[in-house]
Motif scaffolding. Structure first.
Motif, PDB file in Angstrom:
ATOM      1  N   PHE A 197       0.837  -1.196   0.000  1.00  0.00           N
ATOM      2  CA  PHE A 197       0.000   0.000   0.000  1.00  0.00           C
ATOM      3  C   PHE A 197       0.869   1.241   0.000  1.00  0.00           C
ATOM      4  CE2 PHE A 197      -2.053   3.386   2.445  1.00  0.00           C
ATOM      5  CZ  PHE A 197      -3.161   3.595   1.663  1.00  0.00           C
ATOM      6  N   GLY A 198       0.456   2.237  -0.742  1.00  0.00           N
ATOM      7  CA  GLY A 198       1.115   3.534  -0.746  1.00  0.00           C
ATOM      8  C   GLY A 198       0.419   4.441  -1.746  1.00  0.00           C
ATOM      9  N   MET A 199       0.207   5.660  -1.376  1.00  0.00           N
ATOM     10  CA  MET A 199      -0.497   6.589  -2.260  1.00  0.00           C
ATOM     11  C   MET A 199       0.433   7.177  -3.322  1.00  0.00           C
ATOM     12  SD  MET A 199      -3.581   6.404  -1.324  1.00  0.00           S
ATOM     13  CE  MET A 199      -4.575   7.788  -1.781  1.00  0.00           C
ATOM     14  N   SER A 200       1.686   7.434  -2.991  1.00  0.00           N
ATOM     15  CA  SER A 200       2.575   8.085  -3.954  1.00  0.00           C
ATOM     16  C   SER A 200       2.906   7.192  -5.135  1.00  0.00           C
ATOM     17  CB  SER A 200       3.854   8.552  -3.263  1.00  0.00           C
ATOM     18  OG  SER A 200       4.573   7.443  -2.749  1.00  0.00           O
ATOM     19  N   SER A 201       2.827   5.889  -4.980  1.00  0.00           N
ATOM     20  CA  SER A 201       3.092   4.998  -6.110  1.00  0.00           C
ATOM     21  C   SER A 201       2.056   5.194  -7.214  1.00  0.00           C
ATOM     22  CB  SER A 201       3.120   3.536  -5.651  1.00  0.00           C
ATOM     23  OG  SER A 201       1.889   3.179  -5.063  1.00  0.00           O
ATOM     24  N   ASN A 202       0.910   5.729  -6.874  1.00  0.00           N
ATOM     25  CA  ASN A 202      -0.109   6.004  -7.877  1.00  0.00           C
ATOM     26  C   ASN A 202       0.291   7.141  -8.806  1.00  0.00           C
ATOM     27  OD1 ASN A 202      -2.261   4.113  -7.262  1.00  0.00           O
ATOM     28  ND2 ASN A 202      -2.280   5.144  -5.295  1.00  0.00           N
ATOM     29  N   LEU A 203       1.108   8.062  -8.323  1.00  0.00           N
ATOM     30  CA  LEU A 203       1.580   9.136  -9.195  1.00  0.00           C
ATOM     31  C   LEU A 203       2.428   8.553 -10.320  1.00  0.00           C
ATOM     32  CD1 LEU A 203       2.501  11.792  -6.497  1.00  0.00           C
ATOM     33  CD2 LEU A 203       0.489  11.743  -7.977  1.00  0.00           C
ATOM     34  N   ARG A 204       3.249   7.559  -9.986  1.00  0.00           N
ATOM     35  CA  ARG A 204       4.058   6.883 -11.004  1.00  0.00           C
ATOM     36  C   ARG A 204       3.146   6.165 -12.003  1.00  0.00           C
ATOM     37  NH1 ARG A 204       8.116   1.786 -10.249  1.00  0.00           N
ATOM     38  NH2 ARG A 204       9.108   1.945 -12.273  1.00  0.00           N
ATOM     39  N   SER A 205       2.111   5.513 -11.502  1.00  0.00           N
ATOM     40  CA  SER A 205       1.168   4.820 -12.386  1.00  0.00           C
ATOM     41  C   SER A 205       0.464   5.808 -13.314  1.00  0.00           C
ATOM     42  CB  SER A 205       0.128   4.057 -11.572  1.00  0.00           C
ATOM     43  OG  SER A 205       0.721   3.051 -10.805  1.00  0.00           O
ATOM     44  N   LEU A 206       0.041   6.949 -12.780  1.00  0.00           N
ATOM     45  CA  LEU A 206      -0.644   7.946 -13.600  1.00  0.00           C
ATOM     46  C   LEU A 206       0.283   8.508 -14.677  1.00  0.00           C
ATOM     47  CD1 LEU A 206      -2.685   9.821 -10.843  1.00  0.00           C
ATOM     48  CD2 LEU A 206      -3.586   8.326 -12.639  1.00  0.00           C
ATOM     49  N   CYS A 207       1.547   8.742 -14.326  1.00  0.00           N
ATOM     50  CA  CYS A 207       2.515   9.227 -15.321  1.00  0.00           C
ATOM     51  C   CYS A 207       2.751   8.170 -16.396  1.00  0.00           C
ATOM     52  CB  CYS A 207       3.822   9.611 -14.643  1.00  0.00           C
ATOM     53  SG  CYS A 207       3.710  11.101 -13.642  1.00  0.00           S
ATOM     54  N   SER A 208       2.812   6.917 -15.997  1.00  0.00           N
ATOM     55  CA  SER A 208       2.983   5.836 -16.963  1.00  0.00           C
ATOM     56  C   SER A 208       1.772   5.738 -17.891  1.00  0.00           C
ATOM     57  CB  SER A 208       3.205   4.515 -16.232  1.00  0.00           C
ATOM     58  OG  SER A 208       3.354   3.460 -17.149  1.00  0.00           O
ATOM     59  N   MET A 209       0.581   5.893 -17.320  1.00  0.00           N
ATOM     60  CA  MET A 209      -0.648   5.859 -18.122  1.00  0.00           C
ATOM     61  C   MET A 209      -0.666   6.992 -19.146  1.00  0.00           C
ATOM     62  SD  MET A 209      -3.485   5.093 -15.168  1.00  0.00           S
ATOM     63  CE  MET A 209      -4.839   5.641 -16.164  1.00  0.00           C
ATOM     64  N   ALA A 210      -0.097   8.144 -18.768  1.00  0.00           N
ATOM     65  CA  ALA A 210      -0.083   9.306 -19.652  1.00  0.00           C
ATOM     66  C   ALA A 210       0.951   9.180 -20.766  1.00  0.00           C
ATOM     67  CB  ALA A 210       0.177  10.571 -18.839  1.00  0.00           C
ATOM     68  N   GLY A 211       1.775   8.130 -20.724  1.00  0.00           N
ATOM     69  CA  GLY A 211       2.744   7.897 -21.791  1.00  0.00           C
ATOM     70  C   GLY A 211       4.156   8.359 -21.502  1.00  0.00           C
ATOM     71  N   LEU A 212       4.439   8.764 -20.292  1.00  0.00           N
ATOM     72  CA  LEU A 212       5.787   9.239 -19.978  1.00  0.00           C
ATOM     73  C   LEU A 212       6.825   8.119 -19.997  1.00  0.00           C
ATOM     74  CD1 LEU A 212       5.144  11.885 -17.189  1.00  0.00           C
ATOM     75  CD2 LEU A 212       5.856  12.264 -19.531  1.00  0.00           C
ATOM     76  N   GLY A 213       6.365   6.860 -19.989  1.00  0.00           N
ATOM     77  CA  GLY A 213       7.291   5.738 -20.062  1.00  0.00           C
ATOM     78  C   GLY A 213       8.069   5.706 -21.358  1.00  0.00           C
ATOM     79  N   LYS A 214       7.550   6.365 -22.396  1.00  0.00           N
ATOM     80  CA  LYS A 214       8.248   6.440 -23.681  1.00  0.00           C
ATOM     81  C   LYS A 214       9.431   7.400 -23.620  1.00  0.00           C
ATOM     82  CE  LYS A 214       3.963   5.420 -26.052  1.00  0.00           C
ATOM     83  NZ  LYS A 214       2.830   5.980 -26.767  1.00  0.00           N
ATOM     84  N   ARG A 215       9.412   8.297 -22.646  1.00  0.00           N
ATOM     85  CA  ARG A 215      10.464   9.315 -22.546  1.00  0.00           C
ATOM     86  C   ARG A 215      11.369   9.116 -21.344  1.00  0.00           C
ATOM     87  NH1 ARG A 215       6.425  14.224 -23.725  1.00  0.00           N
ATOM     88  NH2 ARG A 215       6.088  13.794 -25.915  1.00  0.00           N
ATOM     89  N   VAL A 216      10.813   8.585 -20.245  1.00  0.00           N
ATOM     90  CA  VAL A 216      11.572   8.425 -19.007  1.00  0.00           C
ATOM     91  C   VAL A 216      11.492   6.963 -18.573  1.00  0.00           C
ATOM     92  CG1 VAL A 216      11.801   9.192 -16.608  1.00  0.00           C
ATOM     93  CG2 VAL A 216      10.992  10.793 -18.346  1.00  0.00           C
ATOM     94  N   ALA A 217      12.641   6.338 -18.389  1.00  0.00           N
ATOM     95  CA  ALA A 217      12.680   4.902 -18.079  1.00  0.00           C
ATOM     96  C   ALA A 217      11.971   4.577 -16.760  1.00  0.00           C
ATOM     97  CB  ALA A 217      14.130   4.427 -18.031  1.00  0.00           C
TER      98      ALA A 217
END
Length: 185
Positions: free
Chosen positions: A31-51
């Motif tokens: 459990f952790g709330m801040s890990s959701n920020l990473r998930s939201l950024c990944s959903m937005a497509g930032l995984g294509k730019r930031v590993a």
């Protein structure tokens, strides 16, 4: 039915949090709330730019439901269940805030000068919000999680890094409350 609309005792809330943590541990989840920020950024497509954001966010969908539930719960609590009459603020706290030029909450849970819409009317207030947001974001990433993740989940799993982080959170809170807050306000 009236018990739902009252403040729950610590031992009921704590027991429920403990049951949830046992369930999460049983199912291999953390459990952790801040890990959701990473998930939201990944959903937005930032995984294509930031590993860092390139991971399978769909495996964390259950945790996004936790965020949605927290937002809905907060909305319901504020608009339908808010009763500040059962919250007693220490008179010493009210006097200390008055010395800093911050009015008493006057029947509300928080002072409007700190949490009301007027914070957006001054450059100082906007700067405090922006700088505070950046520091919280950096601190959360640097500590490997937020207070809920470390203090609830990490300590439940007996993780030493979480104990160190929680001690750091408390020390930082004391420094802010007793040293920095009077300087800022």
């Amino acid at each position: 039915m009236n018990i739902i609309f009252q403040t729950w005792p610590w031992y009921v809330s704590g027991f429920l949090i403990g049951i949830i943590m046992l369930s999460l541990t049983y199912f291999g989840k953390t459990f952790g709330m801040s890990s959701n920020l990473r998930s939201l950024c990944s959903m937005a497509g930032l995984g294509k730019r930031v590993a860092f954001f390139d991971f399978d966010w769909k495996a964390q969908r259950w945790n996004l439901v936790v965020v949605l539930g927290a937002m809905m719960g907060g909305f319901i609590a504020v608009h339908f269940m808010a009763d500040p009459s059962n919250v007693a603020i220490n008179p010493k706290t009210i006097a200390q805030l008055a010395q800093l030029g911050i009015d008493s909450p006057n029947g509300k849970l928080m002072p409007a000068a700190l949490f009301g819409p007027e914070i957006f009317t001054s450059p100082k207030g906007i700067l405090i919000l922006l700088l505070g947001g950046v520091l919280i974001g950096f601190g959360t990433r640097y500590a490997g999680g937020c207070t809920s993740g470390h203090a609830i989940s990490g300590l439940s799993n007996l993780q030493i890094p979480s104990l160190k982080a929680v001690i750091g959170f408390f020390v930082g809170g004391l420094i802010m409350a007793y040293l920095l807050f009077p300087l800022i306000f």
